[in-house]
Each structure stands twice: as C-alpha cells, then as structure tokens.
Design a protein around this motif. Sequence first.
Motif, PDB file in Angstrom:
ATOM      1  N   PHE A 105       0.846  -1.208   0.000  1.00  0.00           N
ATOM      2  CA  PHE A 105       0.000   0.000   0.000  1.00  0.00           C
ATOM      3  C   PHE A 105       0.877   1.252   0.000  1.00  0.00           C
ATOM      4  CE2 PHE A 105      -2.036  -3.349   2.642  1.00  0.00           C
ATOM      5  CZ  PHE A 105      -2.992  -3.729   1.721  1.00  0.00           C
ATOM      6  N   PRO A 106       1.557   1.522  -1.132  1.00  0.00           N
ATOM      7  CA  PRO A 106       2.469   2.670  -1.170  1.00  0.00           C
ATOM      8  C   PRO A 106       1.695   3.984  -1.098  1.00  0.00           C
ATOM      9  CG  PRO A 106       2.183   1.748  -3.366  1.00  0.00           C
ATOM     10  CD  PRO A 106       1.465   0.838  -2.434  1.00  0.00           C
ATOM     11  N   PRO A 107       2.371   5.077  -0.720  1.00  0.00           N
ATOM     12  CA  PRO A 107       1.673   6.370  -0.640  1.00  0.00           C
ATOM     13  C   PRO A 107       1.116   6.762  -2.010  1.00  0.00           C
ATOM     14  CG  PRO A 107       3.853   6.488   0.375  1.00  0.00           C
ATOM     15  CD  PRO A 107       3.777   5.164  -0.316  1.00  0.00           C
ATOM     16  N   ARG A 108      -0.138   7.163  -2.041  1.00  0.00           N
ATOM     17  CA  ARG A 108      -0.765   7.670  -3.276  1.00  0.00           C
ATOM     18  C   ARG A 108      -1.371   9.029  -2.938  1.00  0.00           C
ATOM     19  NH1 ARG A 108       1.538   4.519  -6.803  1.00  0.00           N
ATOM     20  NH2 ARG A 108       1.010   2.305  -6.683  1.00  0.00           N
ATOM     21  N   PRO A 109      -0.528  10.060  -2.848  1.00  0.00           N
ATOM     22  CA  PRO A 109      -1.072  11.360  -2.436  1.00  0.00           C
ATOM     23  C   PRO A 109      -2.056  11.880  -3.491  1.00  0.00           C
ATOM     24  CG  PRO A 109       1.235  11.548  -3.095  1.00  0.00           C
ATOM     25  CD  PRO A 109       0.887  10.100  -3.177  1.00  0.00           C
ATOM     26  N   PHE A 110      -3.066  12.592  -3.049  1.00  0.00           N
ATOM     27  CA  PHE A 110      -3.978  13.168  -4.041  1.00  0.00           C
ATOM     28  C   PHE A 110      -4.461  14.521  -3.570  1.00  0.00           C
ATOM     29  CE2 PHE A 110      -7.342  11.905  -1.247  1.00  0.00           C
ATOM     30  CZ  PHE A 110      -8.472  12.577  -1.650  1.00  0.00           C
ATOM     31  N   THR A 111      -4.786  15.340  -4.508  1.00  0.00           N
ATOM     32  CA  THR A 111      -5.185  16.705  -4.179  1.00  0.00           C
ATOM     33  C   THR A 111      -6.665  16.912  -4.437  1.00  0.00           C
ATOM     34  OG1 THR A 111      -4.367  17.191  -6.378  1.00  0.00           O
ATOM     35  CG2 THR A 111      -2.982  17.861  -4.521  1.00  0.00           C
ATOM     36  N   HIS A 112      -7.198  16.168  -5.405  1.00  0.00           N
ATOM     37  CA  HIS A 112      -8.590  16.393  -5.753  1.00  0.00           C
ATOM     38  C   HIS A 112      -9.285  15.081  -6.072  1.00  0.00           C
ATOM     39  CE1 HIS A 112     -12.163  18.117  -7.683  1.00  0.00           C
ATOM     40  NE2 HIS A 112     -11.895  19.162  -6.918  1.00  0.00           N
ATOM     41  N   VAL A 113     -10.576  15.016  -5.750  1.00  0.00           N
ATOM     42  CA  VAL A 113     -11.328  13.780  -5.933  1.00  0.00           C
ATOM     43  C   VAL A 113     -11.369  13.340  -7.408  1.00  0.00           C
ATOM     44  CG1 VAL A 113     -13.691  14.686  -6.250  1.00  0.00           C
ATOM     45  CG2 VAL A 113     -13.332  12.596  -4.934  1.00  0.00           C
ATOM     46  N   THR A 114     -11.226  14.282  -8.334  1.00  0.00           N
ATOM     47  CA  THR A 114     -11.303  13.918  -9.769  1.00  0.00           C
ATOM     48  C   THR A 114     -10.179  12.983 -10.197  1.00  0.00           C
ATOM     49  OG1 THR A 114     -10.125  15.949 -10.317  1.00  0.00           O
ATOM     50  CG2 THR A 114     -12.536  15.987 -10.546  1.00  0.00           C
ATOM     51  N   SER A 115      -9.056  13.009  -9.454  1.00  0.00           N
ATOM     52  CA  SER A 115      -7.916  12.156  -9.844  1.00  0.00           C
ATOM     53  C   SER A 115      -7.979  10.774  -9.196  1.00  0.00           C
ATOM     54  CB  SER A 115      -6.603  12.850  -9.471  1.00  0.00           C
ATOM     55  OG  SER A 115      -6.528  12.973  -8.065  1.00  0.00           O
ATOM     56  N   ASP A 123     -10.094   7.372 -13.655  1.00  0.00           N
ATOM     57  CA  ASP A 123     -10.463   8.404 -12.673  1.00  0.00           C
ATOM     58  C   ASP A 123     -11.747   9.111 -13.114  1.00  0.00           C
ATOM     59  OD1 ASP A 123      -9.817  10.313 -14.587  1.00  0.00           O
ATOM     60  OD2 ASP A 123      -7.898  10.863 -13.666  1.00  0.00           O
ATOM     61  N   HIS A 124     -12.130  10.131 -12.377  1.00  0.00           N
ATOM     62  CA  HIS A 124     -13.421  10.800 -12.636  1.00  0.00           C
ATOM     63  C   HIS A 124     -13.413  11.612 -13.927  1.00  0.00           C
ATOM     64  CE1 HIS A 124     -15.488   9.907  -8.761  1.00  0.00           C
ATOM     65  NE2 HIS A 124     -14.247   9.643  -8.407  1.00  0.00           N
ATOM     66  N   LEU A 125     -12.249  11.818 -14.519  1.00  0.00           N
ATOM     67  CA  LEU A 125     -12.169  12.490 -15.817  1.00  0.00           C
ATOM     68  C   LEU A 125     -12.020  11.475 -16.954  1.00  0.00           C
ATOM     69  CD1 LEU A 125      -9.792  15.432 -14.761  1.00  0.00           C
ATOM     70  CD2 LEU A 125     -12.295  15.475 -14.970  1.00  0.00           C
ATOM     71  N   GLY A 126     -12.130  10.166 -16.593  1.00  0.00           N
ATOM     72  CA  GLY A 126     -12.079   9.126 -17.620  1.00  0.00           C
ATOM     73  C   GLY A 126     -10.669   8.701 -18.010  1.00  0.00           C
ATOM     74  N   ARG A 127      -9.651   9.177 -17.278  1.00  0.00           N
ATOM     75  CA  ARG A 127      -8.264   8.824 -17.624  1.00  0.00           C
ATOM     76  C   ARG A 127      -7.891   7.472 -17.012  1.00  0.00           C
ATOM     77  NH1 ARG A 127      -6.167  14.594 -15.450  1.00  0.00           N
ATOM     78  NH2 ARG A 127      -7.049  13.574 -13.596  1.00  0.00           N
ATOM     79  N   ARG A 128      -7.195   6.636 -17.799  1.00  0.00           N
ATOM     80  CA  ARG A 128      -6.717   5.338 -17.292  1.00  0.00           C
ATOM     81  C   ARG A 128      -5.760   5.578 -16.136  1.00  0.00           C
ATOM     82  NH1 ARG A 128      -5.473   0.391 -19.794  1.00  0.00           N
ATOM     83  NH2 ARG A 128      -4.200  -0.036 -17.973  1.00  0.00           N
TER      84      ARG A 128
END
Length: 480
Positions: free
Chosen positions: A16-26, A58-63
């Motif tokens: 479970f490596p760190p997966r930092p995120f800034t916004h829910v869309t990613s 993701d929420h923008l449809g990106r793989r």
Amino acid sequence: MELRIEGIREKLDQLFPPRPFTHVTSTTSATHSTATILSPKDTYCKGDQLDVLLEVRDHLGRRKPYGGDFLRARMSSPALQAGASGKVSDLNNGTYLVSFTLFWEGQVSLSLLLIHPSEGVSALWRARNQGYDKVNFTGYFARGSSWVPSKCGLTLHVNAELCKYLDHRDREAFYCVRPPHVPCEALTHMTTRNANISYLTKEEWSLFQRVNMGVEIMKNFSSIKVLPCNKSKNIETKCQLGMKTPFPSGYTMEKRWIAAFCKQIELNEPKNINNCLKRKLIYLMGDSTLRQWIFYFQKVVKTLKHFDLHGAGAFETHMLLDAERHTLIQWKKHSHPIVTQTRYSVKVDNYIPREIDRIAGDRDTVIVITIGQHFRPFPINLFARRAINIQRAIERLFLRSPETKVILKSENTRDMAQNAEIFSDFHGYIQNLIIRDIFMDLNVGIIDAWDMTIAYDTNNIHPPDHVIRNQINMFLNYIC
C-alpha cells in the motif's frame, strides 16, 4: 520478534504505497471504470472459472497507471439464496483480474464493488499507523464502595505517575494514570469512547462518505447462465485440521455453507451436535463475534446449561456445562484492546497466549481463536505482535499436547456506515493477510468468516444466526 514485526510492516508498506492526491477527480471512479468478461460464452458449465478484466479510470475518464484499489467481488443467485466471493488479483498497472468459480447451476449475477479507491487505501494505511489515540480508554479503580475514573491507554504521553500493566515475555503493555492515594492493583473496569481525532485531511474524508464507498462497477452486466454439463467432481477428502483453505473457500446455497476444498457432513441436529461435543473441553478466546457461538450453542443444545461465574455484563466470561456428557464450553474476551462503550471488568483479564499456556490440552481439548475487530483502530504493530505471540503459544501447546485441536476463525466484514478511518473493512482485510501468513505452517483449522460473510452479503459486525450456524457446522466437522 521486533524484526519479524518490522518485516510484516515493510511488506505491507510495499503493498500500500503512498498515493497522495489533491482532488477527488484524480481518484478511481466506479462509473468511469470498465469491466469486460474475458472469452465470453453463451452458456457456462458448473465448475468453470469465469474471468473479468477490470480497467480503472479516474473521474475524468483517464486510465490509472497504478492499482491498490480496495475491491469486493461477489456472485449470486437470489432465487437459490446462493452466493460466493470472487477473487481479485491486482496487476499493479490499473487493471485487475477478477475470477469467479461457477459453483452452482442457474442464472448467476456478478457484482464488483469499489469499496475505497487506492488514494483512500493509502490514506487509511497512513492514518492507521500514526497513533494509538483514536480511542480513549477510561479505567475505574475501586476505592471503598466507589470507583475513581482515570485515563488509560496502550500508550500514554502524560506527565503523571503511571500504573504499568506489562507482560515482559510477550512485550505487551497497557497503562493508566495512577489516581491519587489508590494502588495500581485496584483497577477493576474499563470503558472506551472514540476520540475526536483524525489523521485524514478534509479532502481525504470526502472519499469516506457513505455514498462514495461500496459503489457498484459492473452495473450493466446481464446475468450469465450456468449448466450442469456433467462435469462435477465430488470432493472425497473429509474436512480436517491443517488443510490449506483456498479463496474462495466455499459458497452458500439455500443458506447452507458448502466448503469447496473438503467434504462436509451436516451436523446441525441437536443429537449430532451432542454426540460430537461429548467429553470435549472447548475454549473460545476472542471477541463478541465468537461469543455469538456460545449463545448459539445454548439455544440449540438444551443439555448445555449456563454456569454462573458471578460476573455481569456482555464481556464477562461465559461458560456452558453438560455434566452428564462431561462437556464444557467457555468464552473469554481477548483482553486489551476491547473497544466498547459498555463498562467491562478487567479483574480476570489475560492475553490469549497466557490463557493458552494454562491449558493442559489433549485430544478432546479444542481452542478457537478470533482477534481483529477491536484492533482495527490501532497501528498494525499491535495486531502483528499479538498474532505472533498467539502463534508461539500454540507451538508451546503442541509440544506438550500435540493432539489438541486449534481453530482460527478469521474476522468478518462489517457495516460500511461506521467511521471508516477506524473501522473500515480494509483494516480487517490486512489483518486477515497477516493471520494467513503467520499461521500458514501450523496444524490448525481455518474458518474463513471473511469469505462467508461476503458470500452471505451480511455486512453486520454480528452476522445473523444462519451464518453462525454454518461457522459452527464447519467447526464441528473439524473436531469430530
């Protein structure tokens, strides 16, 4: 011991490596992710494996380029009251192979839930290991006919005189602030409250709103048809201790649990249960999901009488006796940490390894162990240490009484509406991985309550009676 715990921790950090995120869309989106049946057919045969390839977006449809999402796969036929877990394999590149074993014939529906996106998993794993203070313990010390409350915990950072309750051999510790003019030995009871503390950011918390957890990915799948095809092989090997349990380890049909790796006998009739339990000394050690067993036995086997041990309350030791058949069944809680708002006694508390050390053992002695639910709010080192200490105690027991039977019941799934930071099933999933790893080479039986509760789709910390009945039937198959 410390090196071993460190090794477990490092392995999990890699998983479970760190997966930092800034916004829910990613973060991973159930709506945008796609699931495809590999090599689809018009009809399938009972016993076939059906594979689904999941590509997460993701929420923008990106793989998404990485995995780590916490998923739950299940197949079911509501008309048959049938269900089974699916197996999820993370290919670590944003794709997953989801495999279903077609255990029964008929119309089968497939389901795949996104419980937490990988960013949520990463946040939970980080938050879990950041501190022991998500739960407040209050200890009650006897003084005359009244109680003096005091702050307690698995670690305490206070400038005050502490009562230290230490197990030097197993390196287990619990502390209380010593109340003025009261000896440390006067500690009698405990309660807990969830602390108003979180190690998640506001953005991370948005992932753990109930609407964002357990979202269905495979919405538009039509059910598939499974035919008998005369391919079914009967399993001849009787269920016995030491067997490796696969995942999924079985399936449910008309509320009955059917093991996939060994031959089971139905032992649900009181007469059969009675014959099986004759002359048995059964020690249940763990949490309230195992306490359910003792209540079930009492309901079903009328010759088992409750023996009053002069304790009141849910977490007191429970004992059932059948003097004529020389049967004893006892349930005892696993000691710290017990997370409950109910006031409970700690007067006769002992960690499970110490309890095992006190049992002589023989071929009619059975020990069943469950730990997990109460450990979810705390750093993983605590759970790993306890599991290793239990493993060592079982090894000592087998040296003096190798014919003693030991069974581990894994923890089960629970409701998603609880505070996910401290009670998410993700924590239970990790703990199940640790248990499988630590007890892999021991001659013990496994009752996979995790697998069962997914198959039954119960999602209740205390599964209903028909699930308990099937856990106990599996247990009786192991010991008789």
